[in-house]
Design an enzyme around this catalytic site. Structure first.
Site, mmCIF file in Angstrom:
data_model
loop_
_atom_site.group_PDB
_atom_site.id
_atom_site.type_symbol
_atom_site.label_atom_id
_atom_site.label_comp_id
_atom_site.label_asym_id
_atom_site.label_seq_id
_atom_site.Cartn_x
_atom_site.Cartn_y
_atom_site.Cartn_z
ATOM 1 N N CYS A 2 16.005 8.573 10.316
ATOM 2 C CA CYS A 2 16.191 9.853 10.988
ATOM 3 C C CYS A 2 17.281 10.617 10.243
ATOM 4 O O CYS A 2 17.962 10.058 9.386
ATOM 5 C CB CYS A 2 16.641 9.630 12.427
ATOM 6 S SG CYS A 2 15.596 8.467 13.312
ATOM 7 N N ARG A 27 13.282 13.289 6.936
ATOM 8 C CA ARG A 27 13.605 11.923 7.345
ATOM 9 C C ARG A 27 13.032 11.580 8.718
ATOM 10 O O ARG A 27 13.027 10.408 9.112
ATOM 11 C CB ARG A 27 15.128 11.733 7.372
ATOM 12 C CG ARG A 27 15.771 11.858 6.012
ATOM 13 C CD ARG A 27 17.268 11.764 6.131
ATOM 14 N NE ARG A 27 17.689 10.447 6.551
ATOM 15 C CZ ARG A 27 18.103 9.492 5.749
ATOM 16 N NH1 ARG A 27 18.151 9.704 4.463
ATOM 17 N NH2 ARG A 27 18.482 8.324 6.215
ATOM 18 N N ASN A 104 21.233 6.398 13.607
ATOM 19 C CA ASN A 104 20.139 5.866 12.779
ATOM 20 C C ASN A 104 20.299 4.363 12.745
ATOM 21 O O ASN A 104 21.418 3.874 12.594
ATOM 22 C CB ASN A 104 20.248 6.354 11.329
ATOM 23 C CG ASN A 104 19.822 7.791 11.182
ATOM 24 O OD1 ASN A 104 19.317 8.376 12.117
ATOM 25 N ND2 ASN A 104 20.057 8.348 10.007
ATOM 26 N N GLY A 105 19.202 3.642 12.818
ATOM 27 C CA GLY A 105 19.278 2.176 12.769
ATOM 28 C C GLY A 105 18.608 1.598 13.983
ATOM 29 O O GLY A 105 17.744 2.240 14.604
ATOM 30 N N LYS A 477 -2.400 8.051 -0.996
ATOM 31 C CA LYS A 477 -2.033 9.469 -0.892
ATOM 32 C C LYS A 477 -3.073 10.250 -0.097
ATOM 33 O O LYS A 477 -2.735 11.142 0.667
ATOM 34 C CB LYS A 477 -1.889 10.084 -2.290
ATOM 35 C CG LYS A 477 -0.641 9.663 -3.031
ATOM 36 C CD LYS A 477 0.584 10.330 -2.449
ATOM 37 C CE LYS A 477 1.875 9.823 -3.034
ATOM 38 N NZ LYS A 477 2.198 8.430 -2.731
ATOM 39 N N GLU A 480 -2.362 9.547 3.521
ATOM 40 C CA GLU A 480 -1.076 10.065 3.979
ATOM 41 C C GLU A 480 -1.058 11.603 4.031
ATOM 42 O O GLU A 480 -0.616 12.193 5.009
ATOM 43 C CB GLU A 480 -0.067 9.531 2.964
ATOM 44 C CG GLU A 480 1.351 9.770 3.155
ATOM 45 C CD GLU A 480 2.164 9.028 2.078
ATOM 46 O OE1 GLU A 480 3.297 8.716 2.368
ATOM 47 O OE2 GLU A 480 1.682 8.798 0.939
ATOM 48 N N HIS A 496 -18.890 -7.165 -4.007
ATOM 49 C CA HIS A 496 -18.624 -8.358 -3.204
ATOM 50 C C HIS A 496 -18.406 -8.025 -1.733
ATOM 51 O O HIS A 496 -17.941 -8.860 -0.977
ATOM 52 C CB HIS A 496 -17.402 -9.102 -3.759
ATOM 53 C CG HIS A 496 -17.636 -9.610 -5.153
ATOM 54 N ND1 HIS A 496 -18.460 -10.668 -5.429
ATOM 55 C CD2 HIS A 496 -17.179 -9.163 -6.349
ATOM 56 C CE1 HIS A 496 -18.494 -10.869 -6.740
ATOM 57 N NE2 HIS A 496 -17.726 -9.956 -7.314
ATOM 58 N N LYS A 595 10.444 9.685 5.584
ATOM 59 C CA LYS A 595 10.675 9.538 4.150
ATOM 60 C C LYS A 595 11.196 8.154 3.778
ATOM 61 O O LYS A 595 10.764 7.576 2.799
ATOM 62 C CB LYS A 595 11.650 10.628 3.689
ATOM 63 C CG LYS A 595 11.895 10.668 2.191
ATOM 64 C CD LYS A 595 10.667 11.112 1.452
ATOM 65 C CE LYS A 595 10.839 11.056 -0.057
ATOM 66 N NZ LYS A 595 9.531 11.088 -0.727
HETATM 67 O O1 M6R Z 1 12.016 4.735 -0.751
HETATM 68 P P1 M6R Z 1 11.024 3.693 -1.142
HETATM 69 O O2 M6R Z 1 10.488 3.880 -2.536
HETATM 70 O O3 M6R Z 1 11.533 2.300 -0.936
HETATM 71 O O4 M6R Z 1 9.822 3.895 -0.132
HETATM 72 C C1 M6R Z 1 8.759 2.985 -0.085
HETATM 73 C C2 M6R Z 1 7.627 3.541 0.723
HETATM 74 O O5 M6R Z 1 8.022 3.759 2.045
HETATM 75 C C3 M6R Z 1 7.087 4.846 0.144
HETATM 76 O O6 M6R Z 1 6.657 4.677 -1.173
HETATM 77 C C4 M6R Z 1 5.924 5.368 1.002
HETATM 78 O O7 M6R Z 1 4.816 4.532 0.887
HETATM 79 C C5 M6R Z 1 5.594 6.805 0.636
HETATM 80 N N1 M6R Z 1 5.320 7.529 1.838
HETATM 81 C C6 M6R Z 1 4.432 6.936 -0.260
HETATM 82 O O8 M6R Z 1 4.059 8.238 -0.513
#
Ligand code: M6R
Length: 600
Positions: A2, A27, A104-105, A477, A480, A496, A595
């Site tokens: 967050c 975030r 956060n946490g 992608k 997402e 397969h 993020k």
């Molecule tokens: O900050 P990070 O590279 O550790 O993040 C890892 C994943 O959370 C990140 O790559 C996520 O899959 C993205 N949303 C991909 O677009």
């Protein structure tokens, strides 16, 4: 996960907080809120006023009238404990309304603490673990010592900012989750990361685990285990424009187009004229790897898979890419065991844990990250910085390509090939930004394809060898950014099982540069064609046989076979973007995502 913001200064906190929250909204964006110390210092009847909204910071801005007062905290949430709602949005207050907290946490022992507090008469309003903190802090009082005592009761990682009624400062503290203090002129800020403090700060401090900071307009006092401490001041090198869209409709598009520049930055000063790579990390003084793990989550795990294919092609060393969450209790190893942690944010909980576990097991740990001051860089022995710059859109694009190039550089430093091949690869790497630029210049064709894909319900993406992870990343992608159900497969695997799903309405994107996998890819494409599914071929040559079976052929600029994932991914990203646009998706802020994923 967050976003946190805090402001103490001569101006009204509300507009500063709303701008700051807007910048860290990537975030978390399911709800947000602010708590402001209403009134000015010295005015007798000051109290904490809270405003919250479900949705975006702009919704909060629209719903909130002016609140005077120069001390305030705010939060933008990605729900963990408790659904996204106004009641569960931060800041949370204790029952007296005199303590407000953003967090956060996760409070892992929140059930137990809640029960204890209830028995002592506290009444809870929300379902969140955070509210427990507000009640707990109220019991221990507003001094840094009181806050430290309250936090000693808490299990789990946290970064918090707290406002106590009657006080002209904010208290910030961390353990396991990042929080920074932004230093301005007669005003100071608190933030979950740098964009939160950009508007008013010209320097910033990263708090360390266990620090309790009292932040007022005139200064910052930090205590650690009861002792006053000083922390290094970093200079803010960016202006607020870095987190602006720069004329693009979305951050995602801006970040896709930044990639040629990013790759130049990632490569800069790391390859000598004769093709030797030196990352400047003293890797040559380490016991060389006898066994090497590449660990990451999501897209970073796909980058790790590309790294595995590349490093395994350069050496006989055992190289294994793993999702970081799957590296459970690594075996104790000698200094020849290396773990490379791939994480753009440096805050992904599973990857940070993997770094700690690997280090405990005796591995040499190297963090490949975009954020030099992050949890992962504290956990690892060495840092390989990606230099991609701030990435705002939730889907990673420029940081993914930087991860690929970062892994190529690592491979070439650890396992340099013969002179000729080394020079060849170094030259291809130097030309890579240009190749990506040319791929992005194919936007009109990629837009047409992406828009056409928007009508599909499902799509397959296939690849082979070093481009199998490209297929996985492309599918990731599409899910997402475009909410399109896409699956990535190794081309040889289709028959397969997944063939059962194939029909004339299932487009298949085939990633098939002309390398030693090309002929086998062609066989797979012919088999798909025989079943009537429309094919989009991403290749690097104009090929008559492909033209006759594929519905569309995208001729990408050629590069070294090892580096084709960079070019094909850039093309896929644009296709995904236009597909998401045509489907009306919230491109930069996909639903349910955040993020950086700092929880397990
Ligand atoms: O900050 P990070 O590279 O550790 O993040 C890892 C994943 O959370 C990140 O790559 C996520 O899959 C993205 N949303 C991909 O677009």
């Amino acid at each position: 996960m967050c976003g946190i913001a805090g402001y103490v200064g001569p101006d009204d906190a509300l507009p500063v907080l709303l701008n700051a929250l807007h910048r860290v909204e990537y975030r978390g964006y399911d709800s947000c809120g602010v708590a402001i110390h209403n009134g000015n210092a010295g005015s007798g009847s000051r109290r904490i006023e809270v405003a919250k909204a479900v949705g975006y910071v702009d919704d909060l801005r629209a719903a909130t009238g002016p609140i005077p007062g120069g001390v305030g905290i705010g939060h933008t949430r990605w729900a963990t404990v408790g659904s996204p709602s106004k009641l569960n949005a931060h800041p949370h207050l204790d029952c007296t309304g005199r303590v407000a907290v953003v967090h956060n946490g996760s409070v892992e022992n929140h059930y137990q603490l809640r029960e204890e507090l209830r028995q002592r008469g506290h009444r809870f309003r929300s379902e969140t673990d955070t509210e427990v903190l507000a009640h707990l802090l109220e019991e221990y009082g507003s001094t840094p010592e009181g806050v430290a005592e309250a936090l000693a009761r808490v299990q789990g990682p946290y970064a918090i900012a707290v406002l106590f009624e009657g006080s002209d400062s904010i208290i910030a503290a961390r353990r396991g989750s990042p929080i920074i203090i932004g230093l301005g002129d007669g005003e100071n800020m608190v933030g979950s990361d740098v964009p939160a403090v950009l508007e008013r700060a010209n320097g910033f401090i990263h708090l360390e685990d266990g620090d309790i900071a009292t932040v007022s307009a005139s200064g910052v006092e930090i205590r650690h285990r009861g002792e006053a401490v000083r922390r290094r001041v970093h200079h803010v090198r960016w202006g607020p424009e870095v987190v602006d869209k720069g004329g693009y409709e979305h951050f995602l598009l801006k970040e896709i187009h930044e990639q040629p520049r990013v790759l130049r930055d990632t490569l800069a000063g790391r390859i000598s004229a004769d093709g030797h790579v030196n990352l400047g990390l003293g890797l040559d003084r380490r016991t060389p790897p006898e066994e090497l793990f590449l660990l990451g989550c999501g897209s970073a795990a796909h980058a790790a898979m590309v790294g595995e294919a590349f490093l395994a092609a350069l050496s006989d060393t055992r190289v294994q890419a793993l999702e970081a969450s799957e590296m459970v209790r690594p075996k104790r190893r000698g200094p020849g065991a290396w773990s490379v942690l791939v994480s753009q944010s440096g805050e992904t909980a599973d990857t940070v844990d993997a770094a700690r576990d690997a280090r405990r097991a005796g591995h040499f740990t190297l963090a490949l990250t975009n954020v030099p001051e992050s949890s992962i860089t504290r956990a690892a022995h060495a840092i390989h910085h990606l230099r991609a710059g701030q990435e705002v859109s939730v889907a990673s694009t420029k940081t993914y390509l930087a991860q690929l190039v970062g892994l190529y550089l690592l491979g070439l430093e650890l396992f340099p090939p013969s002179d000729r091949r080394r020079r060849q690869m170094a030259a291809a790497l130097r030309r890579l930004p240009e190749a990506v630029q040319q791929a992005l210049a194919m936007a009109p064709q990629l837009e047409m394809l992406g828009t056409r894909l928007a009508a599909a319900e499902h799509a397959f993406i296939i690849g082979k060898g070093i481009n199998y992870p490209t297929a996985l990343e492309g599918a990731w992608k599409f899910k997402e950014v475009a909410y399109l159900h896409a699956e990535g497969f190794a081309s040889g695997e289709l028959k397969h099982g997944p063939f059962a799903l194939l029909d004339t309405d299932t487009p298949v994107i085939a990633i098939m540069p002309r390398d030693d996998t090309y002929e086998r890819m062609l066989v797979a494409v012919e088999e798909i064609h025989a079943r009537g599914a429309p094919i989009i071929a991403l290749t690097d040559c104009d090929n008559a046989e492909l033209q006759s079976i594929a519905q569309s052929v995208v001729c990408l600029p050629p590069t070294d076979p090892m580096f084709t994932p960079v070019v094909s991914t850039a093309a896929l990203q644009l296709m995904v973007y236009y597909c998401g646009l045509a489907r009306g998706c919230p491109i930069d802020r996909p639903r349910n995502l955040a993020k950086s994923v700092t929880v397990h």
